[in-house]
Design an enzyme around this catalytic site. Sequence first.
Site, PDB file in Angstrom:
ATOM      1  CG  HIS A 116      -1.708  -1.254   1.392  1.00 14.05           C
ATOM      2  ND1 HIS A 116      -2.973  -1.470   0.885  1.00 14.05           N
ATOM      3  CD2 HIS A 116      -1.359  -2.401   2.027  1.00 14.05           C
ATOM      4  CE1 HIS A 116      -3.367  -2.693   1.200  1.00 14.05           C
ATOM      5  NE2 HIS A 116      -2.402  -3.289   1.893  1.00 14.05           N
ATOM      6  CB  SER A 127      13.641  22.407 -15.096  1.00 14.91           C
ATOM      7  OG  SER A 127      12.870  23.578 -15.218  1.00 14.91           O
ATOM      8  CE  LYS A 172      11.879  19.809 -11.587  1.00 12.25           C
ATOM      9  NZ  LYS A 172      10.977  18.923 -10.863  1.00 12.25           N
ATOM     10  CD  GLU A 227       9.645  12.192 -15.402  1.00 16.17           C
ATOM     11  OE1 GLU A 227       8.648  12.922 -15.282  1.00 16.17           O
ATOM     12  OE2 GLU A 227      10.812  12.631 -15.491  1.00 16.17           O
TER      13      GLU A 227
END
Length: 470
Positions: free
Chosen positions: A164, A285, A291, A298
Amino acid sequence: MTDRDDKPAAKLWGGRFSEPTDAFVEAFTASIGFDQRLYDEDITGSIAHARMLARVGVITEDEAKKIVRGLEDIRGDIERGDLAWSVELEDVHMNIEARLIDRIGDVGKKLHTGRSRNDQVATDIRLFMRRAVDAIIEEANRLRRGLVDLAEAEAETVMPGFTHLQVAQPVSFGHHLLAWHDMLERDVERLIDTRKRINIMPLGSAALAGTSYPLDRDWVANELGFDGISENSLDAVSDRDFQIEFLSAASILMMHLSRMSEELVLWTSAQFNFIELPDRFCTGSSIMPQKKNPDVPELVRGKTGRVYGSLFSLLTLMKSQPLAYNKDNQEDKEPVFDAVDTLMGSLRAFADMIPAIEPNRERMREAARQGFSTATDLADYLVRRGVAFRDAHEIVGKAVRHATEQGCDLADLPLVELQAISGHIEKDVFDVLTVDGSMAARDLPGGTAPKRVRARAVAARAALDASKIV
Ligand code: ARG
């Protein structure tokens, strides 16, 4: 006697037509834009077919030689970029055949004897997929090897295991990596199984009913490395099950890569901070200078969708199609090509990236210590002292509540406070409350004890060493 030839027959099938194809229809129905990718398989299949035609006496040896040489030359033309594909000639099969006739003259017109584009394209795509599946298996195995090596090196590294997405029990980081390996092992098994049904030769089925020529199908199958021949001509020209099977296996494989991706994305976040991915697998970024984004996982996660899309395209393409070949089937290629490319790219990126993972071992250990991850170990400890498991569960629940109130972990509670909760607890309880003790205790087949993880890594590597595609 000469045959009547009173109009220019640009099309190889132009004989019965009295007007040229509408220009838009020509472009709309053509597949050359994408099926040119099958040129090598098409030529290989044609060469075997021509040789066999000579063997069974349908054409002469000399004719076969001319055809074979012509086809080899055309392969060279294509590879040098010297063949301008023509939309007028619709597809790769007719482009190559027309080029052959151009090059070697009328004898080239004999190649298509006893054959149809229907069995030809089915043969080409099976040859293509056999090669693609082999390449995909190789790349998947390279990734598996990377996982096995890293798992072995990180067998002692403790991390929190989750259910979970809540901290559950300490596990070895190597155990987690081997879980990924085992997912991929099943994927490879599925691909190997699919390959058996891919590697059956439809050639000789002609348009749909077979042919009246005494073709030696077994000889051609053997030449082309097929394991056998199709047994029903109607089925052979219309069957696309092997592509759907491939896309199912591909979808499951991508689903697995997407799960790995998701975990890599989570683990590289500042909140988890379990691992670092080297800069070469990440991008920045354009606005936020701090970043470093895990683009590769991804993107792989995102690409999973297009492979599922290909599976659904093919399932829908084939739904309710009457026997035998229908033009619909021309639509089988782009989704399959796209899925093959997506899988190859995703596996390659993963196989390159996994060995470069840098684990933050201290941070993982710290995280494993939080969230009462050894609560089950405390319950097991009580069971060993004669407490029934359900009662032990209840006692540990109370201990967790107490520790939560104190704002500390179970291992941080003083012995007297633990003893106040259960008289069965003694000083040695702290051995089982450590994350290493918890991990090492799960020493059974399939368990996370580091020695089991190492043994499994060794066995998995041996299986990879022994594995051969064919
Ligand atoms: N380009 C076609 C395909 O990809 C080849 C087979 C065409 N057969 C036909 N009867 N029109 O399926």
